[in-house]
Structures are given as C-alpha cells and as structure tokens.
Design a protein around this motif. Structure first.
Motif, PDB file in Angstrom:
ATOM      1  N   ALA A  39       0.828  -1.203   0.000  1.00 37.91           N
ATOM      2  CA  ALA A  39       0.000   0.000   0.000  1.00 37.91           C
ATOM      3  C   ALA A  39       0.864   1.255   0.000  1.00 37.91           C
ATOM      4  O   ALA A  39       0.527   2.254  -0.660  1.00 37.91           O
ATOM      5  CB  ALA A  39      -0.927  -0.004   1.203  1.00 37.91           C
ATOM      6  N   ALA A  42       2.385   1.873  -3.527  1.00 34.87           N
ATOM      7  CA  ALA A  42       1.338   2.333  -4.441  1.00 34.87           C
ATOM      8  C   ALA A  42       0.929   3.774  -4.130  1.00 34.87           C
ATOM      9  O   ALA A  42       0.747   4.591  -5.045  1.00 34.87           O
ATOM     10  CB  ALA A  42       0.132   1.406  -4.356  1.00 34.87           C
ATOM     11  N   ALA A  43       0.798   4.100  -2.848  1.00 36.03           N
ATOM     12  CA  ALA A  43       0.408   5.459  -2.463  1.00 36.03           C
ATOM     13  C   ALA A  43       1.490   6.467  -2.844  1.00 36.03           C
ATOM     14  O   ALA A  43       1.186   7.570  -3.335  1.00 36.03           O
ATOM     15  CB  ALA A  43       0.130   5.521  -0.967  1.00 36.03           C
ATOM     16  N   GLU A  46       1.277   6.977  -6.584  1.00 35.68           N
ATOM     17  CA  GLU A  46       0.085   7.748  -6.940  1.00 35.68           C
ATOM     18  C   GLU A  46       0.275   9.223  -6.588  1.00 35.68           C
ATOM     19  O   GLU A  46      -0.045  10.108  -7.390  1.00 35.68           O
ATOM     20  CB  GLU A  46      -1.139   7.186  -6.223  1.00 35.68           C
ATOM     21  CG  GLU A  46      -2.426   7.934  -6.537  1.00 35.68           C
ATOM     22  CD  GLU A  46      -3.652   7.286  -5.929  1.00 35.68           C
ATOM     23  OE1 GLU A  46      -4.545   6.873  -6.675  1.00 35.68           O
ATOM     24  OE2 GLU A  46      -3.708   7.196  -4.665  1.00 35.68           O
ATOM     25  N   ASN A  47       0.786   9.487  -5.401  1.00 32.76           N
ATOM     26  CA  ASN A  47       1.009  10.873  -4.980  1.00 32.76           C
ATOM     27  C   ASN A  47       2.046  11.573  -5.858  1.00 32.76           C
ATOM     28  O   ASN A  47       1.973  12.792  -6.069  1.00 32.76           O
ATOM     29  CB  ASN A  47       1.443  10.917  -3.519  1.00 32.76           C
ATOM     30  CG  ASN A  47       0.337  10.490  -2.573  1.00 32.76           C
ATOM     31  OD1 ASN A  47      -0.839  10.576  -2.907  1.00 32.76           O
ATOM     32  ND2 ASN A  47       0.705  10.007  -1.395  1.00 32.76           N
ATOM     33  N   ILE A  81      -4.407  -3.040  -4.246  1.00 39.11           N
ATOM     34  CA  ILE A  81      -3.999  -1.674  -4.554  1.00 39.11           C
ATOM     35  C   ILE A  81      -5.197  -0.847  -5.018  1.00 39.11           C
ATOM     36  O   ILE A  81      -5.331   0.331  -4.681  1.00 39.11           O
ATOM     37  CB  ILE A  81      -2.883  -1.681  -5.613  1.00 39.11           C
ATOM     38  CG1 ILE A  81      -1.589  -2.233  -5.006  1.00 39.11           C
ATOM     39  CG2 ILE A  81      -2.645  -0.283  -6.183  1.00 39.11           C
ATOM     40  CD1 ILE A  81      -0.488  -2.464  -6.027  1.00 39.11           C
ATOM     41  N   SER A  84      -6.976   0.573  -2.173  1.00 37.29           N
ATOM     42  CA  SER A  84      -6.243   1.510  -1.323  1.00 37.29           C
ATOM     43  C   SER A  84      -5.772   2.753  -2.076  1.00 37.29           C
ATOM     44  O   SER A  84      -5.049   3.578  -1.529  1.00 37.29           O
ATOM     45  CB  SER A  84      -5.028   0.815  -0.684  1.00 37.29           C
ATOM     46  OG  SER A  84      -4.134   0.341  -1.678  1.00 37.29           O
ATOM     47  N   THR A  85      -6.170   2.891  -3.361  1.00 40.37           N
ATOM     48  CA  THR A  85      -5.846   4.068  -4.160  1.00 40.37           C
ATOM     49  C   THR A  85      -7.137   4.596  -4.791  1.00 40.37           C
ATOM     50  O   THR A  85      -8.185   3.967  -4.707  1.00 40.37           O
ATOM     51  CB  THR A  85      -4.835   3.730  -5.272  1.00 40.37           C
ATOM     52  OG1 THR A  85      -5.373   2.673  -6.097  1.00 40.37           O
ATOM     53  CG2 THR A  85      -3.502   3.303  -4.696  1.00 40.37           C
ATOM     54  N   SER A  86      -7.041   5.760  -5.439  1.00 42.46           N
ATOM     55  CA  SER A  86      -8.256   6.331  -6.023  1.00 42.46           C
ATOM     56  C   SER A  86      -8.056   6.926  -7.410  1.00 42.46           C
ATOM     57  O   SER A  86      -9.039   7.220  -8.086  1.00 42.46           O
ATOM     58  CB  SER A  86      -8.811   7.430  -5.100  1.00 42.46           C
ATOM     59  OG  SER A  86      -7.843   8.463  -4.920  1.00 42.46           O
ATOM     60  N   SER A 115     -11.875  -1.333  -9.214  1.00 42.61           N
ATOM     61  CA  SER A 115     -11.131  -0.073  -9.315  1.00 42.61           C
ATOM     62  C   SER A 115     -11.951   1.056  -9.934  1.00 42.61           C
ATOM     63  O   SER A 115     -11.454   2.179 -10.073  1.00 42.61           O
ATOM     64  CB  SER A 115      -9.868  -0.290 -10.153  1.00 42.61           C
ATOM     65  OG  SER A 115     -10.200  -0.627 -11.485  1.00 42.61           O
TER      66      SER A 115
END
Length: 361
Positions: A39, A42-43, A46-47, A81, A84-86, A115
C-alpha cells in the motif's frame, strides 16, 4: 507520434529491477509481501503523479530461476492496490501461455469493477518449461506457438468483455427481471488449441475494454492499446497501435551514493541483466532531460527502478515535478478511468454495434 505530453508508468514488483535489489531495500526481507509495504509503494507512486502501475508475475515459485523473488499473484495485489488508491491505474501481468482465457477475462473484468475503471492488463508469456507442470498442461514449446496462444487468448478475452452489453443488467425488483438475456452473447471462438462459447460470468467492465499492454513481438499490435517498446532505437515504433511506451531502466544519484556506486554495489552479488531496454544511470536532471526528448517519439514510458526504496523518492522529488512543470508529462485526474487518462476512447460493444448495423439494413 504527436509530440504531446508523456504518460508515466512504473513497475513496482518486488524491490526493484535488479535481481538482488532487496540488498539495498529500506525494509527487512520479511516485509516484502506485507500489505503495509504494498500500500505504501502504491500510495507514494500515486502521490508522485504516475498514471499507471504495473505488477510483474509468473507461475513458478521463488528459487526456480536466476531472479529470486517472492511475490503474491499480480491480480490479487492489483485488487488490493485498487482498494487503497483512487486515481492511479493498475495493470497486472497475466501470462496467456497456459492460463484459461475465460478465467483471465473474469479476473480482469472484476478488477476493473473494483477499481471503478482504472484497470489494465500486461499480456506476457511463460517461457520456462517448468511452468507447464504448474498448470498441468502439455508443454507449449517455441516462440511461434506461444505467440499463437497469446493472440488467441487476447481475442477471446476481448470478446468475452463484450459478451455482456452495457445495459444487460436490469435489476428490476418489480418485474423480478435482473438480466436481459437478449443482451448476452456467445463468443463462439474456435482456435488451434481450444474453443470458448461464453458468455462471460462478469458484466462488461466499466471501461468497456480494459487497457491492454504488451510487446508487439509477442502479441499482434492490432490487439494492443499500448505497445511496450524495447531496444535503444525508439524511432521504429510499431504501427497499428494507438499508443507506444518506451521501457526504461533507471538508477539515479541519491544523497548517499551516485547511481554508478549503487549499481556497482549490487553487481558485486549479481549482474544486472541486459534486457535490451533503454537504461539511464545518473542524475535526476539527466533523466528528466531524456524523458523530455522522448516526447514525439513515444506516447509514454514505463520506468523500472534499480531499487524502488531508493529511486522512487528521487523520481517523486526531482524528476516528475520537473516534467509536470514543463508540461512534458501529464498527471492523472481524479474521477477518471485509465482509458481517459491515456486519451483512449471507450470502445463500443461489438455485438450492440453489429445489431445496430443489421437493423439499418
């Protein structure tokens, strides 16, 4: 190629692109497969602004090949993932050499639903003979035969995604009707190795068709949304594919060691295999310059960091901000599908389109 801004993808399997990247990882080996680490990576990606994350996979257990790595199935990690992501897209590697296309179709369609339209699929092959016994299937031997399995498999999977029309689900409690059977279709595929009748057991994915990535040498370019381009001559991009992404291996200078020193440290234990990809070993500024020069040659890049825990922070802090500031790359926006992020249209359902054409006659 249009010369527009690049889309950025990142491979996040294991600890990095080097076979012994774990020796420089920021975590203990027993944390490699922990949910918290998956997580976090992946975060962080993404960020940073990556459009797409990919996850390598294979049927054989750790220790059976030269690159010793522990992993959980790519589809299972992608589903975790996704929850836990958007924003970021997620594309697991799923080989078609021995897998049943019907099951692959169901898994990937489910991932796109989970997703909310951010899923992709990296098509690959199982090249090692030992994989046949894992699947309990006869050996698929030779590049030509493996390519045939990939070609037929992608054709079946794509047809199954269309086997439910978009409005096939009714959910009418008053009439006790939940499906319009006229909007479900048999795919009736007959290939050299198998037949598939269909329809699928999962409704059509939110994107209609997931984004399909692969290497044109192994999958016909016409079946791909994104061609993954290897080699150091990027001028020869395969025609017939909407998008092309360059494969680039990356080792960056850090505050504690130069890129050359980091590579040399790992090379004491094992060589970094030459996979025929572009490779940048050096400064973050140099990488940003290289990526800026690739605009107009390719539509995007997939980066393979030497060591994720060391290179991803440098990419996030020094490389991606420069690309976004210069408008050399695009950051994905919330509440959009992966196809939207990539500038790809949502495909019409082949069966619905055929019915409209038939009515017009």
């Amino acid at each position: 190629m249009s010369g527009s801004a690049l889309r950025l993808a990142l491979e996040i399997d294991g600890d990095g692109a080097h076979p012994v990247a774990w020796r420089r990882a920021a975590h203990s080996p027993d944390h490699l497969l922990s949910p918290r680490r998956v997580a976090r990576v992946a975060a962080d990606a993404e960020n940073a602004g990556f459009t797409l994350l990919t996850l390598e996979d294979g049927a054989l257990p750790p220790g059976t090949g030269p690159d010793v790595v522990g992993r959980i199935g790519a589809v299972e990690r992608a589903a975790f993932i996704a929850a836990s992501t958007s924003v970021v897209g997620i594309a697991p590697v799923v080989p078609l050499t021995y897998a049943e296309p019907f099951h692959v179709s169901s898994q990937l369609a489910s991932l796109d639903h989970i997703s909310i339209g951010r899923a992709g699929w990296v098509v690959s092959e199982e090249t090692r003979p030992e994989a046949a016994s894992v699947w309990g299937r006869p050996l698929v031997d030779g590049a030509v035969v493996r390519a045939r399995e990939s070609r037929d498999g992608v054709e079946v999977v794509r047809a199954l995604w269309d086997s439910w029309e978009d409005d096939a689900v009714i959910r009418s409690v008053a009439t006790s009707r939940y499906l319009d059977r006229d909007r479900l279709h048999y795919v009736d595929f007959t290939g050299d190795a198998y037949t598939v009748k269909g329809p699928a057991i999962v409704p059509r994915p939110p994107q209609g068709q997931l984004v399909v990535l692969g290497h044109p040498a192994r999958v016909p370019a016409g079946q791909l949304d994104i061609a993954l381009v290897e080699g150091r001559d990027l001028a020869a991009v395969t025609a017939g594919t909407p998008l092309a992404f360059a494969e680039i291996e990356v080792a960056l200078d850090t505050a504690h060691a130069t890129a050359e020193e980091r590579v040399a440290d790992l090379e004491r234990h094992a060589p970094w295999p030459d996979r025929g990809r572009l490779r940048h070993i050096g400064s973050a500024a140099g990488l940003a310059l290289l990526l800026g020069e690739l605009r107009g040659v390719v539509d995007g890049v997939r980066l393979h960091p030497l060591v994720l825990d060391e290179d991803l922070p440098e990419l996030s802090r020094l490389v991606l901000p420069q690309l976004f500031e210069r408008r050399h790359a695009l950051r994905p926006l919330p509440a959009a599908t992966l196809r939207t992020h990539l500038g790809l249209d949502r495909p019409a359902n082949r069966y619905a389109a055929a019915a409209v054409q038939e009515e017009a006659r």
